[in-house]
Motif scaffolding. Structure first.
Motif, PDB file in Angstrom:
ATOM      1  N   HIS A  82       0.820  -1.210   0.000  1.00  0.00           N
ATOM      2  CA  HIS A  82       0.000   0.000   0.000  1.00  0.00           C
ATOM      3  C   HIS A  82       0.861   1.272   0.000  1.00  0.00           C
ATOM      4  O   HIS A  82       0.596   2.215  -0.732  1.00  0.00           O
ATOM      5  CB  HIS A  82      -0.900  -0.041   1.246  1.00  0.00           C
ATOM      6  CG  HIS A  82      -2.008   0.962   1.198  1.00  0.00           C
ATOM      7  ND1 HIS A  82      -2.989   0.960   0.227  1.00  0.00           N
ATOM      8  CD2 HIS A  82      -2.278   2.017   2.006  1.00  0.00           C
ATOM      9  CE1 HIS A  82      -3.817   1.950   0.434  1.00  0.00           C
ATOM     10  NE2 HIS A  82      -3.415   2.612   1.503  1.00  0.00           N
ATOM     11  N   ILE A  86       0.953   4.328  -2.762  1.00  0.00           N
ATOM     12  CA  ILE A  86       0.640   5.719  -2.429  1.00  0.00           C
ATOM     13  C   ILE A  86       1.770   6.645  -2.878  1.00  0.00           C
ATOM     14  O   ILE A  86       1.537   7.692  -3.476  1.00  0.00           O
ATOM     15  CB  ILE A  86       0.410   5.880  -0.900  1.00  0.00           C
ATOM     16  CG1 ILE A  86      -0.847   5.140  -0.469  1.00  0.00           C
ATOM     17  CG2 ILE A  86       0.331   7.350  -0.512  1.00  0.00           C
ATOM     18  CD1 ILE A  86      -2.138   5.831  -0.800  1.00  0.00           C
ATOM     19  N   ILE A 140      -5.068   4.573  -6.369  1.00  0.00           N
ATOM     20  CA  ILE A 140      -5.328   4.490  -4.928  1.00  0.00           C
ATOM     21  C   ILE A 140      -5.299   5.871  -4.258  1.00  0.00           C
ATOM     22  O   ILE A 140      -6.157   6.194  -3.439  1.00  0.00           O
ATOM     23  CB  ILE A 140      -4.293   3.560  -4.248  1.00  0.00           C
ATOM     24  CG1 ILE A 140      -4.447   2.128  -4.761  1.00  0.00           C
ATOM     25  CG2 ILE A 140      -4.460   3.577  -2.736  1.00  0.00           C
ATOM     26  CD1 ILE A 140      -5.731   1.456  -4.373  1.00  0.00           C
ATOM     27  N   TYR A 141      -4.319   6.696  -4.636  1.00  0.00           N
ATOM     28  CA  TYR A 141      -4.172   8.009  -3.990  1.00  0.00           C
ATOM     29  C   TYR A 141      -5.415   8.867  -4.219  1.00  0.00           C
ATOM     30  O   TYR A 141      -5.979   9.425  -3.277  1.00  0.00           O
ATOM     31  CB  TYR A 141      -2.926   8.727  -4.525  1.00  0.00           C
ATOM     32  CG  TYR A 141      -2.839  10.157  -4.083  1.00  0.00           C
ATOM     33  CD1 TYR A 141      -2.590  10.479  -2.745  1.00  0.00           C
ATOM     34  CD2 TYR A 141      -3.022  11.201  -4.993  1.00  0.00           C
ATOM     35  CE1 TYR A 141      -2.531  11.798  -2.327  1.00  0.00           C
ATOM     36  CE2 TYR A 141      -2.968  12.520  -4.587  1.00  0.00           C
ATOM     37  CZ  TYR A 141      -2.715  12.820  -3.248  1.00  0.00           C
ATOM     38  OH  TYR A 141      -2.660  14.118  -2.840  1.00  0.00           O
ATOM     39  N   GLN A 144      -8.419   7.502  -2.335  1.00  0.00           N
ATOM     40  CA  GLN A 144      -8.330   7.821  -0.907  1.00  0.00           C
ATOM     41  C   GLN A 144      -8.703   9.280  -0.652  1.00  0.00           C
ATOM     42  O   GLN A 144      -9.391   9.600   0.312  1.00  0.00           O
ATOM     43  CB  GLN A 144      -6.907   7.560  -0.385  1.00  0.00           C
ATOM     44  CG  GLN A 144      -6.545   6.085  -0.252  1.00  0.00           C
ATOM     45  CD  GLN A 144      -7.157   5.441   0.991  1.00  0.00           C
ATOM     46  OE1 GLN A 144      -7.900   6.058   1.730  1.00  0.00           O
ATOM     47  NE2 GLN A 144      -6.839   4.170   1.200  1.00  0.00           N
ATOM     48  N   GLY A 149     -11.387   6.280   2.223  1.00  0.00           N
ATOM     49  CA  GLY A 149     -11.301   4.872   2.615  1.00  0.00           C
ATOM     50  C   GLY A 149     -12.342   4.040   1.882  1.00  0.00           C
ATOM     51  O   GLY A 149     -13.390   4.547   1.458  1.00  0.00           O
ATOM     52  N   ARG A 227      -7.887  -4.649   1.849  1.00  0.00           N
ATOM     53  CA  ARG A 227      -7.194  -3.797   0.869  1.00  0.00           C
ATOM     54  C   ARG A 227      -7.985  -3.694  -0.432  1.00  0.00           C
ATOM     55  O   ARG A 227      -7.612  -2.936  -1.315  1.00  0.00           O
ATOM     56  CB  ARG A 227      -5.805  -4.360   0.585  1.00  0.00           C
ATOM     57  CG  ARG A 227      -4.867  -4.219   1.781  1.00  0.00           C
ATOM     58  CD  ARG A 227      -3.446  -4.545   1.386  1.00  0.00           C
ATOM     59  NE  ARG A 227      -2.532  -4.384   2.508  1.00  0.00           N
ATOM     60  CZ  ARG A 227      -1.227  -4.538   2.421  1.00  0.00           C
ATOM     61  NH1 ARG A 227      -0.674  -4.846   1.255  1.00  0.00           N
ATOM     62  NH2 ARG A 227      -0.465  -4.379   3.476  1.00  0.00           N
ATOM     63  N   TRP A 229     -11.340  -2.844  -2.754  1.00  0.00           N
ATOM     64  CA  TRP A 229     -12.353  -1.799  -2.769  1.00  0.00           C
ATOM     65  C   TRP A 229     -13.690  -2.392  -3.192  1.00  0.00           C
ATOM     66  O   TRP A 229     -13.726  -3.350  -3.967  1.00  0.00           O
ATOM     67  CB  TRP A 229     -11.938  -0.682  -3.732  1.00  0.00           C
ATOM     68  CG  TRP A 229     -10.825   0.153  -3.164  1.00  0.00           C
ATOM     69  CD1 TRP A 229      -9.530  -0.233  -2.992  1.00  0.00           C
ATOM     70  CD2 TRP A 229     -10.910   1.485  -2.665  1.00  0.00           C
ATOM     71  NE1 TRP A 229      -8.800   0.778  -2.421  1.00  0.00           N
ATOM     72  CE2 TRP A 229      -9.628   1.859  -2.211  1.00  0.00           C
ATOM     73  CE3 TRP A 229     -11.948   2.408  -2.562  1.00  0.00           C
ATOM     74  CZ2 TRP A 229      -9.347   3.101  -1.665  1.00  0.00           C
ATOM     75  CZ3 TRP A 229     -11.673   3.658  -2.021  1.00  0.00           C
ATOM     76  CH2 TRP A 229     -10.394   4.002  -1.580  1.00  0.00           C
TER      77      TRP A 229
END
Length: 294
Positions: A82, A86, A140-141, A144, A149, A227, A229
């Motif tokens: 992770h 990021i 992912i960034y 988020q 989340g 982890r 989604w």
């Protein structure tokens, strides 16, 4: 019923779904089959309709963010560390103006209660595979930054139509009209679909090749340590047996037989009613013994 001998043909997947809690900017379609090949882009025709909080259309766009990845790449993305992910996204998108504008736009859409309707046709190979609709198109960034989340991603959905070919008279697609709304929870929906190749033969001798299917549904709740989604998965497999449905006319002899049965039954019934009515009238009109004595 017979063995399915089709080779080299594609399987059409007709999709028409609404996601009332996810804006169109974050929705993507990811399709993969067991061979690892992706023929989806050859004939992919997917559209997205932006919906306001009342479900009214406020915009249309062609789905250009169709995600297509090999099996290993797909696994790798989910199992990647992770922190490294990021850092990588921070480098690429951290202070990028386009990314910041996109995040602001999507956050505004979420606050306004925007939803999205996804519809169109995927043409895939006739082998087992899956497609899913989710926010996996986002890195992912950015995801988020938008949602804070995975547990805040609401994949509530309505399936207006999901079919694997044209409709024939009497067909029942079990997922049409399915409504799945989530409240105070989030998770992943999985629909396990068994496709049965079907031929519908009309009286005119025209043949309509299509597919019917059965489905099993499974839902798993997302927790803080996952982890993955939230997404809506459709995992399909094909039966090796083809079902043939034929339209047939009853013969003239069958018509005569039924006509005779109807006429015979009518004759018998009217005869019985006639006898009952005669006895009833006879009983009512016959003078009683007491009145005769007087």
């Amino acid at each position: 019923m017979s063995v399915d001998l089709k080779r080299g043909e594609t399987l059409p997947i007709h999709i028409n779904m609404t996601f009332p809690a996810l804006p169109c900017d974050v929705l993507s379609v990811d399709a993969i089959d067991m061979s690892g090949k992706h023929e989806v882009d050859l004939d992919t025709n997917i559209w997205k309709l932006r919906l306001n909080s009342y479900g009214h259309i406020i915009g249309t766009e062609y789905l250009t963010d169709l995600v297509e990845k090999e099996h290993e790449e797909h696994k790798h993305d989910h199992n990647k560390d992770h922190k490294d992910d990021i850092d990588e996204k921070l480098h690429a998108f951290g202070f990028d103006e386009d990314a910041e504008n996109m995040i602001k736009k999507v956050k505004h859409a979420l606050e306004s209660g925007e939803g999205c309707r996804v519809y169109g046709v995927l043409d895939v190979q006739r082998v087992a595979g899956n497609f899913h609709i989710s926010v996996h198109g986002l890195n992912i960034y950015v995801a988020q930054m938008i949602f804070g989340g995975a547990k805040n991603v609401n994949v509530s959905h309505v399936i207006h139509d999901l079919s694997f070919g044209p409709k024939y008279p009497g067909i029942h697609n079990p997922l049409d009209g399915t409504v799945r709304m989530l409240h105070d929870t989030s998770g992943t929906f999985k629909y396990y679909i068994k496709i049965v190749p079907t031929e519908y033969r009309y009286i005119s001798k025209d043949v309509l090749p299509t597919n019917q299917f059965s489905v099993t549904e499974y839902f798993s709740t997302i927790n803080e340590f996952d982890r993955t989604w939230p997404a809506v998965y459709f995992l399909y497999d094909l039966s090796p047996i083809t079902v043939t449905i034929k339209e047939e006319r009853r013969s003239f002899l069958h018509l005569i037989t039924r006509l005779c049965a109807v006429l015979g039954g009518t004759f018998a019934l009217t005869g019985m009613l006639d006898r009952w009515m005669y006895r009833l009238l006879e009983a009512l009109t016959k003078p009683s013994a007491r009145s005769v004595l007087r």
